[in-house]
Enzyme design. Structure first.
Site, PDB file in Angstrom:
ATOM      1  N   ASP A 160       0.863  -1.191   0.000  1.00 36.02           N
ATOM      2  CA  ASP A 160       0.000   0.000   0.000  1.00 36.02           C
ATOM      3  C   ASP A 160       0.893   1.233   0.000  1.00 36.02           C
ATOM      4  O   ASP A 160       2.060   1.161   0.390  1.00 36.02           O
ATOM      5  CB  ASP A 160      -0.922   0.025   1.229  1.00 36.02           C
ATOM      6  N   SER A 161       0.317   2.344  -0.415  1.00 35.18           N
ATOM      7  CA  SER A 161       1.060   3.600  -0.382  1.00 35.18           C
ATOM      8  C   SER A 161       1.397   4.007   1.059  1.00 35.18           C
ATOM      9  O   SER A 161       2.265   4.838   1.275  1.00 35.18           O
ATOM     10  CB  SER A 161       0.232   4.702  -1.050  1.00 35.18           C
ATOM     11  N   TYR A 196      -0.564   8.715  -2.738  1.00 36.13           N
ATOM     12  CA  TYR A 196      -0.440   8.497  -4.180  1.00 36.13           C
ATOM     13  C   TYR A 196      -1.625   9.135  -4.921  1.00 36.13           C
ATOM     14  O   TYR A 196      -1.565   9.353  -6.115  1.00 36.13           O
ATOM     15  CB  TYR A 196      -0.465   6.995  -4.490  1.00 36.13           C
ATOM     16  N   CYS A 239      -4.049  -1.180  -2.432  1.00 33.56           N
ATOM     17  CA  CYS A 239      -4.198   0.274  -2.566  1.00 33.56           C
ATOM     18  C   CYS A 239      -5.041   0.502  -3.810  1.00 33.56           C
ATOM     19  O   CYS A 239      -4.694   0.016  -4.900  1.00 33.56           O
ATOM     20  CB  CYS A 239      -2.816   0.895  -2.745  1.00 33.56           C
ATOM     21  N   GLU A 289      -5.386   9.614   8.355  1.00 32.54           N
ATOM     22  CA  GLU A 289      -3.978   9.379   8.722  1.00 32.54           C
ATOM     23  C   GLU A 289      -3.640  10.075  10.046  1.00 32.54           C
ATOM     24  O   GLU A 289      -2.818   9.604  10.809  1.00 32.54           O
ATOM     25  CB  GLU A 289      -3.043   9.943   7.641  1.00 32.54           C
ATOM     26  N   CYS A 314     -11.274   3.282  -1.408  1.00 31.36           N
ATOM     27  CA  CYS A 314      -9.982   3.781  -0.920  1.00 31.36           C
ATOM     28  C   CYS A 314      -9.697   3.063   0.383  1.00 31.36           C
ATOM     29  O   CYS A 314     -10.608   2.885   1.201  1.00 31.36           O
ATOM     30  CB  CYS A 314     -10.059   5.291  -0.684  1.00 31.36           C
ATOM     31  N   HIS A 362      -8.379   3.837   3.095  1.00 31.84           N
ATOM     32  CA  HIS A 362      -8.578   4.538   4.365  1.00 31.84           C
ATOM     33  C   HIS A 362     -10.049   4.610   4.792  1.00 31.84           C
ATOM     34  O   HIS A 362     -10.347   4.695   5.975  1.00 31.84           O
ATOM     35  CB  HIS A 362      -8.059   5.971   4.266  1.00 31.84           C
TER      36      HIS A 362
HETATM   37  N1  DGL Z   1      -4.070   3.820  -0.442  1.00 33.94           N
HETATM   38  C1  DGL Z   1      -4.704   4.840  -1.213  1.00 33.94           C
HETATM   39  C2  DGL Z   1      -5.956   4.269  -1.905  1.00 33.94           C
HETATM   40  O1  DGL Z   1      -6.490   3.266  -1.512  1.00 33.94           O
HETATM   41  C3  DGL Z   1      -5.082   6.035  -0.378  1.00 33.94           C
HETATM   42  C4  DGL Z   1      -3.899   6.845   0.083  1.00 33.94           C
HETATM   43  C5  DGL Z   1      -3.150   7.513  -1.050  1.00 33.94           C
HETATM   44  O2  DGL Z   1      -3.668   8.449  -1.669  1.00 33.94           O
HETATM   45  O3  DGL Z   1      -2.040   7.060  -1.303  1.00 33.94           O
HETATM   46  O4  DGL Z   1      -6.424   4.853  -2.854  1.00 33.94           O
END
Ligand code: DGL
Length: 274
Positions: free
Chosen positions: A12-13, A44, A75, A160, A192, A194
């Site tokens: 994941d990012s 990201y 992600c 976050e 997403c 999060h």
């Molecule tokens: N992990 C990213 C997603 O699921 C969210 C966080 C990011 O923007 O990197 O889209």
């Protein structure tokens, strides 16, 4: 480099992928895992496709070098912007015997298989929404479903920060979802990593007539089914599974927030550079 190939890699990012990993640990606890969070370069979601692809490739090289035989890109943004090219171009050239999966297909499949759904909303990062990937995947499987998409970029930094349940964040979520409510959705996909940390808030705002599924649970079930079908990957349950975490940024911060997200202790963690 590890010689043990009986490992599932998760990328994941940042920390958000833990919302998915949590359910892997519930449904498939007897497997070895490595989790990589590119915390130094998160988010990201506002980056270009080229950059997201380059970063994702680096993460994949790292996880394969550590012995993963299968990688789940947990992600949405990287799944939307990099997965296809990785599967079609990068893997056949460099890793013909290993596999990389994303999180969008399982969610699109779940939506399209539910006969009760005709109007489905999706929220995600700017990159995920502008890629149109959810709409494309759902329509491919069920052209009758109408898909309504919306980018909700303020949520990731707030979550976050540990602000998921603060009134300010709930109000922002409400402002985002109010226009979607007028579309009379049957379901809303939290596209997403999060957003599942605000699942109960989203359910409350959308009301009883709109299904807001637990995405991590769906993705974990899909991985379970995939492992049954792909015995050639030689991923097998082990008696004493290992879990190793890697981050590209501060280990202490990852541990502090990550343990809350995951709901369990993070013991083996190292900082790496991609
Ligand atoms: N992990 C990213 C997603 O699921 C969210 C966080 C990011 O923007 O990197 O889209």
């Amino acid at each position: 480099m590890s010689t043990n190939k009986n490992i599932i890699g998760i990328f994941d990012s940042g920390l958000g992928g833990l919302s998915v990993f949590k359910y892997f640990l519930k449904k498939l606890p007897q497997f070895n895992y490595i989790y990589l969070g590119d915390n130094a370069r998160v988010p990201y979601g506002g980056k270009s496709q080229e950059v997201i692809y380059e970063y994702t490739k680096e993460a994949i090289d790292f996880l394969f070098s550590q012995g993963a035989n299968l990688i789940i890109i947990a992600c949405n943004t990287a799944s939307a912007e990099a997965l296809k090219k990785i599967q079609q171009e990068y893997l056949p050239q460099k890793y013909p015997h290993q596999k990389v999966l994303g999180v969008i297909r399982p969610l699109a499949e779940a939506a399209s298989q539910n006969k009760k759904l005709t109007r489905v909303g999706v929220i995600g990062t700017k990159a995920t929404i502008s890629s149109n990937v959810y709409k494309t995947e759902i329509k491919k499987l069920n052209p009758q479903i109408k898909v309504f998409q919306l980018s909700t970029p303020l949520l990731v930094p707030l979550i976050e920060e540990g602000w998921a349940h603060k009134p300010e964040t709930k109000n922002i979520l409400k402002s985002y979802l109010t226009p979607l409510k007028t579309k009379h959705l049957d379901a809303l996909i939290l596209g997403c990593t999060h957003y599942p940390f605000m699942l109960s808030e989203a359910k409350k705002i959308m009301g009883r007539s709109c299904l807001v599924p637990n995405t991590g649970r769906i993705i974990a079930q899909s991985l379970k089914d995939y492992l049954k079908r792909h015995l050639e990957l030689e991923l097998t349950p082990v008696f004493k599974p290992t879990i190793n975490f890697y981050t590209t940024d501060d280990v202490k911060q990852f541990k502090k927030v990550g343990e809350k997200f995951l709901g369990q202790k993070i013991t083996k963690i190292k900082k790496i550079t991609l």
